[in-house]
Design a protein around this motif. Structure first.
Motif, PDB file in Angstrom:
ATOM      1  N   ARG A  21       0.835  -1.198   0.000  1.00 13.26           N
ATOM      2  CA  ARG A  21       0.000   0.000   0.000  1.00 13.26           C
ATOM      3  C   ARG A  21       0.871   1.249   0.000  1.00 13.26           C
ATOM      4  O   ARG A  21       0.615   2.225  -0.713  1.00 13.26           O
ATOM      5  N   GLU A  22       1.930   1.218   0.809  1.00 11.48           N
ATOM      6  CA  GLU A  22       2.820   2.376   0.858  1.00 11.48           C
ATOM      7  C   GLU A  22       3.554   2.575  -0.473  1.00 11.48           C
ATOM      8  O   GLU A  22       3.806   3.704  -0.906  1.00 11.48           O
ATOM      9  N   THR A  23       3.864   1.449  -1.149  1.00  8.73           N
ATOM     10  CA  THR A  23       4.522   1.550  -2.466  1.00  8.73           C
ATOM     11  C   THR A  23       3.618   2.262  -3.463  1.00  8.73           C
ATOM     12  O   THR A  23       4.061   3.146  -4.210  1.00  8.73           O
ATOM     13  N   TYR A  24       2.345   1.871  -3.467  1.00  6.60           N
ATOM     14  CA  TYR A  24       1.395   2.562  -4.344  1.00  6.60           C
ATOM     15  C   TYR A  24       1.386   4.062  -4.025  1.00  6.60           C
ATOM     16  O   TYR A  24       1.376   4.898  -4.935  1.00  6.60           O
ATOM     17  N   ARG A  25       1.309   4.380  -2.738  1.00  4.87           N
ATOM     18  CA  ARG A  25       1.230   5.785  -2.372  1.00  4.87           C
ATOM     19  C   ARG A  25       2.457   6.551  -2.838  1.00  4.87           C
ATOM     20  O   ARG A  25       2.356   7.678  -3.353  1.00  4.87           O
ATOM     21  N   GLN A  26       3.642   5.941  -2.685  1.00  8.75           N
ATOM     22  CA  GLN A  26       4.863   6.621  -3.106  1.00  8.75           C
ATOM     23  C   GLN A  26       4.914   6.809  -4.631  1.00  8.75           C
ATOM     24  O   GLN A  26       5.448   7.799  -5.125  1.00  8.75           O
ATOM     25  N   ILE A  27       4.364   5.818  -5.367  1.00 13.27           N
ATOM     26  CA  ILE A  27       4.340   5.939  -6.838  1.00 13.27           C
ATOM     27  C   ILE A  27       3.403   7.059  -7.267  1.00 13.27           C
ATOM     28  O   ILE A  27       3.729   7.871  -8.146  1.00 13.27           O
ATOM     29  N   LEU A  28       2.223   7.129  -6.653  1.00 12.17           N
ATOM     30  CA  LEU A  28       1.195   8.070  -7.104  1.00 12.17           C
ATOM     31  C   LEU A  28       1.301   9.437  -6.435  1.00 12.17           C
ATOM     32  O   LEU A  28       0.727  10.413  -6.939  1.00 12.17           O
ATOM     33  N   GLN A  29       2.006   9.488  -5.301  1.00 17.55           N
ATOM     34  CA  GLN A  29       2.194  10.768  -4.620  1.00 17.55           C
ATOM     35  C   GLN A  29       3.665  10.975  -4.287  1.00 17.55           C
ATOM     36  O   GLN A  29       4.046  11.162  -3.128  1.00 17.55           O
ATOM     37  N   LYS A  31       7.553  12.764  -4.398  1.00 23.38           N
ATOM     38  CA  LYS A  31       8.054  14.122  -4.295  1.00 23.38           C
ATOM     39  C   LYS A  31       8.248  14.684  -5.697  1.00 23.38           C
ATOM     40  O   LYS A  31       8.338  13.950  -6.670  1.00 23.38           O
ATOM     41  N   GLY A  32       8.353  16.010  -5.802  1.00 22.66           N
ATOM     42  CA  GLY A  32       8.428  16.670  -7.101  1.00 22.66           C
ATOM     43  C   GLY A  32       9.520  16.121  -7.991  1.00 22.66           C
ATOM     44  O   GLY A  32       9.324  15.828  -9.164  1.00 22.66           O
ATOM     45  N   SER A  33      10.741  15.958  -7.460  1.00 24.31           N
ATOM     46  CA  SER A  33      11.860  15.493  -8.279  1.00 24.31           C
ATOM     47  C   SER A  33      11.640  14.065  -8.738  1.00 24.31           C
ATOM     48  O   SER A  33      11.963  13.694  -9.869  1.00 24.31           O
ATOM     49  N   GLU A  34      11.064  13.236  -7.857  1.00 21.41           N
ATOM     50  CA  GLU A  34      10.799  11.856  -8.239  1.00 21.41           C
ATOM     51  C   GLU A  34       9.768  11.791  -9.346  1.00 21.41           C
ATOM     52  O   GLU A  34       9.882  11.007 -10.279  1.00 21.41           O
ATOM     53  N   LEU A  35       8.742  12.622  -9.232  1.00 19.16           N
ATOM     54  CA  LEU A  35       7.687  12.621 -10.249  1.00 19.16           C
ATOM     55  C   LEU A  35       8.237  13.065 -11.592  1.00 19.16           C
ATOM     56  O   LEU A  35       7.918  12.503 -12.639  1.00 19.16           O
ATOM     57  N   GLY A  36       9.098  14.090 -11.613  1.00 19.60           N
ATOM     58  CA  GLY A  36       9.670  14.541 -12.876  1.00 19.60           C
ATOM     59  C   GLY A  36      10.484  13.447 -13.525  1.00 19.60           C
ATOM     60  O   GLY A  36      10.430  13.236 -14.741  1.00 19.60           O
ATOM     61  N   ALA A  37      11.271  12.741 -12.743  1.00 16.67           N
ATOM     62  CA  ALA A  37      12.073  11.652 -13.297  1.00 16.67           C
ATOM     63  C   ALA A  37      11.191  10.544 -13.841  1.00 16.67           C
ATOM     64  O   ALA A  37      11.464   9.955 -14.889  1.00 16.67           O
TER      65      ALA A  37
END
Length: 622
Positions: A21-29, A31-37
């Motif tokens: 569940r936490e993995t899903y949350r980290q993928i979909l939410q 941090k900004g730099s992670e999302l850009g990558a």
């Protein structure tokens, strides 16, 4: 990849493993730099500083908890758009049970089943859940989850926006259709009243004409009662002389005799000034008529709570009024209803006055002229010859044709036949002579050419008079102007044509219109491209035979019949239909039902090409 900055996607994650569940949350939410990558990896384009889609992630450890969370979201008007569901979640529901429960509460939610096992195959999931189900094999990558979430949530929002636009367009078309239908019905009612008054008064039966006219008025405006009041011989009070009542409505005629003008000065004052007297609620008059309220309430007997009265004048003098009323309060009639009452009241009053004049006068020609000159149409008597030589015609012919009345009498300057549109002349002659031969009234619609060279539509109704030997003595009839009615009908047709043209060039949406038996009535260019049939091939054909696979036809026919009976469209769904060449065509299909007064029920099917959608979104068709 740049995603709409304002987009908010609501995702439900259901997994009994807290770490997943936490993995899903980290993928979909992230941090900004992670999302850009992550976006750069998906798109193949270097990351830039830009806003992205915002995910609201709701986490649940068990299926029962997920169903409760979805129910709460629906209650707050924030439906969840997508659910990632683990297949095995002991000790509670498994993934299939959870998906079925979520879909039962909200059929529009997309489902992604995440599993490392083979408890169910994709076909079993599709049969159980119907549509919009994707299988995600564990272990999955961050990119897979993010791409699936974004694509499916965007699809959910696009579909709902399309449904909202379609619903609004249908509402506007329906409102306009109802308004035009009401106008046409009112104008037709006036033509019918004029014709009926003429026919019955000619038979010395004016009361039947009045009762028939009041019934026609009451039904057209949706009233429970319509009535006619006339000035008494004393000239000091008014009495109800005729009334029409809806089923179950008690008569008020006995209570509405000798209404003293001095007691009802507010109402009578308005009517004498040519104004209407109306109230949507009887209590609204309490302040304006404090002295007369008790008497008025007693006379109405608790049966009328809303009312509209219009004056009828003769020579600038109030001679009576026409009223319509309803048992329920809050009814507000518009200016078109008021115009109908004024015109119909004038016709009815004039009908009664002419009849009374007939009883006092011995000159039958003068009696006939007094009657017809008051009606909104050209009344005539003519010979049954090649030119229909006019023996008598009312003054209205000047308004109708633009030529002086004297031009037509004995065909001195021109014949009436000479102003009939040449394209309609043969038809008019044929219909009239057929009625004469059958000893029956004739009626028809055709065009005449006005003096200003413009066309006018007219409605003519007439009948021959016969001698003792059966010979034709003359033709009597009335000709009324129906140009405005025709214009309203043309406007309605134009509205339908605009509706069709609006969808003709929509490349992304294949639209087919058809009747309950499957007969194709509309086929846009996107349908030609999607299914391979040209519009010429499809129109008039049968939709079930053209694009519905044989295995589905019985269910589809039943669904079409149900939509026509209930007026409710079936739920949108993914379907596999067939191309002209027999190949399958995966589509996302939705429907709407259009019911127009006076026309057969029409169903519209709106299909999105899932192959093209997959190509555009980069996601394969499941």
């Amino acid at each position: 990849m740049n995603v709409n900055a304002s987009a908010t996607y609501r995702v439900l994650v259901v997994d009994d493993d807290a770490a997943i569940r936490e993995t899903y949350r980290q993928i979909l939410q992230p941090k900004g730099s992670e999302l850009g990558a992550l976006e750069a990896l998906i798109s193949g384009v270097p990351a830039v500083n830009t806003n992205s889609a915002e995910f609201e992630v709701t986490l649940a450890a068990q299926g029962e908890q997920a169903a409760a969370l979805q129910q709460a979201a629906l209650a707050h008007g924030c439906p969840l758009q997508l659910a990632f569901i683990d297949m095995r979640m002991p000790p509670g529901w498994d993934g299939m049970q959870t998906a079925v429960a979520l879909r039962a509460q909200d059929p529009s939610i997309y489902i992604v089943i995440a599993t490392a096992f083979s408890d169910y195959d994709v076909n079993e999931l599709q049969r159980a859940l119907g549509h919009d189900v994707v299988m995600l094999r564990k272990p999955f990558t961050r990119e897979e989850v993010y791409q699936l979430a974004r694509t499916l949530c965007q699809s959910w929002q696009t579909r709902h926006r399309l449904e909202a636009v379609t619903a609004e367009m249908e509402r506007q078309v329906q409102e306009r259709t109802v308004e035009l239908s009401k106008r046409i019905a009112q104008r037709q009612a006036l033509a019918d009243i004029a014709t009926h008054c003429l026919e019955l008064v000619a038979d010395d039966d004016p009361d039947d004409a009045v009762y028939w006219s009041l019934a026609r008025i009451g039904r057209v405006v949706g009233a429970d009662a319509s009535s006619l009041f006339r000035l008494d011989a004393s000239g000091a009070s008014y009495s109800m002389t005729h009334e029409w009542l809806a089923l179950g409505m008690p008569s008020l005629r006995a209570n509405m005799q000798a209404l003293p003008e001095n007691e009802f000065h507010l109402a009578m004052g308005r009517l004498r000034r040519g104004e209407t007297f109306a109230f949507a609620r009887l209590d609204d008059l309490r302040d304006d008529m404090p002295d007369a309220m008790g008497d008025l309430r007693r006379r109405l007997g608790g049966q009328i709570e809303s009312l509209l009265s219009v004056p009828v004048e003769n020579g600038g003098r109030l001679v009576g009024f026409v009223s319509i009323g309803c048992r329920s309060a809050g009814n507000r009639w518009d200016e078109h209803d008021e115009t109908l009452l004024r015109t119909a009241g004038h016709i009815v009053f004039r009908t009664l006055e002419v009849h009374e004049a007939k009883q006092r006068l011995s000159d039958s020609e003068e009696r006939y002229r007094s009657l017809v000159q008051s009606l909104p149409g050209a009344v005539y008597r003519c010979a049954l010859d090649a030119q229909w030589t006019i023996q008598f015609m009312s003054d209205y012919i000047e308004t109708l044709s633009g030529y002086p009345l004297d031009d037509f009498i004995d065909n001195r300057v021109r014949s009436y036949a000479s102003i009939i549109d040449p394209d309609d002349l043969a038809m008019v002659d044929r219909v009239v002579r057929a009625g004469v031969a059958a000893h029956a009234p004739y009626s028809l619609e055709y065009r005449i050419v006005h003096a200003d060279a413009t066309p006018r539509w007219v409605y003519e109704r007439g009948q021959a008079a016969y001698g003792r030997q059966g010979e034709v003595l003359w033709l009597d009839g009335v000709i009324t102007d129906i140009s405005e009615r025709k214009q309203a009908e043309d406007a309605l047709r134009a509205s339908e044509e605009r509706f069709h043209r609006l969808f003709e060039d929509v490349d992304a949406l294949a639209i087919q219109g058809y009747l309950v038996d499957g007969t194709v009535a509309y086929w846009n260019r996107a349908s030609e491209k999607l299914y391979g049939y040209s519009a010429d091939e499809a129109l008039g054909g049968n939709l079930f035979e053209l694009i519905i696979p044989s295995a589905m036809q019985e269910d589809v026919r039943a669904a079409v019949r149900a939509m026509c009976e209930t007026g409710q469209a079936i739920a949108a769904a993914r379907l596999s239909l067939k191309h002209k060449n027999g190949s399958p065509v995966p589509v996302y299909s939705s429907h709407t039902v259009v019911k127009t007064p006076g026309h057969p029920t029409l169903l519209f099917c709106m299909d999105i090409d899932m192959n093209q959608f997959a190509k555009d979104s980069g996601s394969p068709v499941s």
